[in-house]
Motif scaffolding. Structure first.
Motif, PDB file in Angstrom:
ATOM      1  N   ARG A  65       0.717  -1.223   0.171  1.00  0.00           N
ATOM      2  CA  ARG A  65      -0.040  -0.131  -0.067  1.00  0.00           C
ATOM      3  C   ARG A  65       0.879   1.370   0.121  1.00  0.00           C
ATOM      4  O   ARG A  65       0.318   2.373  -0.472  1.00  0.00           O
ATOM      5  CB  ARG A  65      -0.863   0.102   1.247  1.00  0.00           C
ATOM      6  N   LEU A  66       2.104   1.177   0.527  1.00  0.00           N
ATOM      7  CA  LEU A  66       3.065   2.276   0.647  1.00  0.00           C
ATOM      8  C   LEU A  66       4.385   1.869   0.151  1.00  0.00           C
ATOM      9  O   LEU A  66       4.915   1.025   0.762  1.00  0.00           O
ATOM     10  CB  LEU A  66       2.912   2.722   2.137  1.00  0.00           C
ATOM     11  N   VAL A  67       4.807   2.735  -0.988  1.00  0.00           N
ATOM     12  CA  VAL A  67       5.989   2.509  -1.631  1.00  0.00           C
ATOM     13  C   VAL A  67       6.764   3.919  -1.815  1.00  0.00           C
ATOM     14  O   VAL A  67       6.310   4.879  -2.017  1.00  0.00           O
ATOM     15  CB  VAL A  67       5.889   2.028  -2.960  1.00  0.00           C
ATOM     16  N   THR A 191      -6.226   5.642   2.360  1.00  0.00           N
ATOM     17  CA  THR A 191      -6.748   4.549   3.271  1.00  0.00           C
ATOM     18  C   THR A 191      -8.312   4.453   2.846  1.00  0.00           C
ATOM     19  O   THR A 191      -8.760   3.219   2.837  1.00  0.00           O
ATOM     20  CB  THR A 191      -6.702   5.154   4.631  1.00  0.00           C
ATOM     21  N   GLU A 192      -9.045   5.269   2.734  1.00  0.00           N
ATOM     22  CA  GLU A 192     -10.405   5.390   2.317  1.00  0.00           C
ATOM     23  C   GLU A 192     -10.821   4.849   1.282  1.00  0.00           C
ATOM     24  O   GLU A 192     -11.763   4.056   1.125  1.00  0.00           O
ATOM     25  CB  GLU A 192     -11.285   6.606   2.869  1.00  0.00           C
ATOM     26  N   THR A 193      -9.928   4.739   0.168  1.00  0.00           N
ATOM     27  CA  THR A 193     -10.334   4.320  -1.201  1.00  0.00           C
ATOM     28  C   THR A 193      -9.612   2.927  -1.381  1.00  0.00           C
ATOM     29  O   THR A 193     -10.249   2.271  -2.358  1.00  0.00           O
ATOM     30  CB  THR A 193      -9.915   5.274  -2.449  1.00  0.00           C
ATOM     31  N   GLY A 194      -8.738   2.421  -0.756  1.00  0.00           N
ATOM     32  CA  GLY A 194      -8.364   1.137  -0.871  1.00  0.00           C
ATOM     33  C   GLY A 194      -7.151   1.147  -2.007  1.00  0.00           C
ATOM     34  O   GLY A 194      -7.044   0.029  -2.355  1.00  0.00           O
ATOM     35  N   SER A 195      -6.698   2.184  -2.233  1.00  0.00           N
ATOM     36  CA  SER A 195      -5.699   2.461  -3.362  1.00  0.00           C
ATOM     37  C   SER A 195      -4.365   2.388  -2.525  1.00  0.00           C
ATOM     38  O   SER A 195      -4.234   2.040  -1.400  1.00  0.00           O
ATOM     39  CB  SER A 195      -5.948   3.919  -3.932  1.00  0.00           C
ATOM     40  N   GLY A 196      -3.372   2.588  -3.333  1.00  0.00           N
ATOM     41  CA  GLY A 196      -1.768   2.530  -2.967  1.00  0.00           C
ATOM     42  C   GLY A 196      -1.153   3.846  -3.041  1.00  0.00           C
ATOM     43  O   GLY A 196      -1.755   4.474  -3.881  1.00  0.00           O
ATOM     44  N   LEU A 197      -0.014   4.124  -2.457  1.00  0.00           N
ATOM     45  CA  LEU A 197       0.584   5.315  -2.483  1.00  0.00           C
ATOM     46  C   LEU A 197       1.993   5.114  -2.749  1.00  0.00           C
ATOM     47  O   LEU A 197       2.732   4.134  -2.248  1.00  0.00           O
ATOM     48  CB  LEU A 197       0.476   6.066  -1.380  1.00  0.00           C
TER      49      LEU A 197
END
Length: 205
Positions: A65-67, A191-197
């Protein structure tokens, strides 16, 4: 006022660290071999990527989720992101590039071949509003769908220009230029969209 601002900055740093910790759950990067196959398919004139580029592309196209990806100018970040973009598309996922300025975002989006916007345009589309209080400190608020915008009176309908879906990857170009408030808002959105950063930038900035 200085003491208050220093205290609020420290509190913001702690909150941001907590949000990043929540996102920092191990996932599965795509293999360097897979990234090289993607690179062969999209790069012209027999272009290739090196190990560092393949690892970075695989991390961005994977499920972490976090890179964070750092490297000075000229190290092939644009090529790496093109490969990551194709690998994400092959999974039915999108790469969304944002940058501190609209111009930088437009250039990055054109070179990579994906959706791009300024960071603030993305956040504004998802309801964030910002300004300054009487002491000059930054103030951030967020509208909910159906709520009128205090500055315009227009009812906020929710995101329309830059929707974000689960599994999408938001890439922050020139991440070293992002302030704490903006980083916190991005972490909330992810966090709320279920995406990654993915935070991408020059470690010397």
């Amino acid at each position: 006022v200085k003491g208050y601002m220093a205290g609020s900055t420290a509190a913001l740093k702690v909150e941001l660290a907590e949000r990043f910790d929540e996102l920092n759950v191990p996932g599965d990067p795509l293999s360097t071999d897979a990234m090289r196959l993607v690179a062969e398919a999209i790069l012209t004139n027999g272009g290739d990527i090196d190990d560092a580029q393949a690892q970075a592309a695989g991390a961005i196209a994977g499920t972490d989720r976090l890179v964070a990806v750092t490297g000075p100018a000229g190290t092939g970040k644009t090529t790496m992101l093109r490969v990551a973009n194709r690998a994400l598309a092959m999974q039915g996922r999108r790469l969304i590039v944002v940058a501190p300025t609209k111009k930088a975002a437009s250039v990055a989006g054109r070179e990579i071949g994906t959706t791009a916007s300024s960071i603030h345009a993305l956040l504004a589309d998802h309801g964030w509003r910002w300004g300054r209080d009487d002491a000059g400190a930054a103030t951030w608020t967020r509208l909910s769908a159906g709520q009128p915008d205090p500055s315009t009176g227009i009812v906020f309908a929710g995101p329309t220009r830059y929707p974000v879906s689960p599994g999408d990857r938001i890439v922050v170009d020139e991440a070293g230029m992002v302030d704490l408030y903006t980083a916190k808002a991005l972490a909330e959105l992810v966090t709320e969209t279920g995406s990654g950063l993915a935070m991408v930038g020059d470690h010397l900035q």
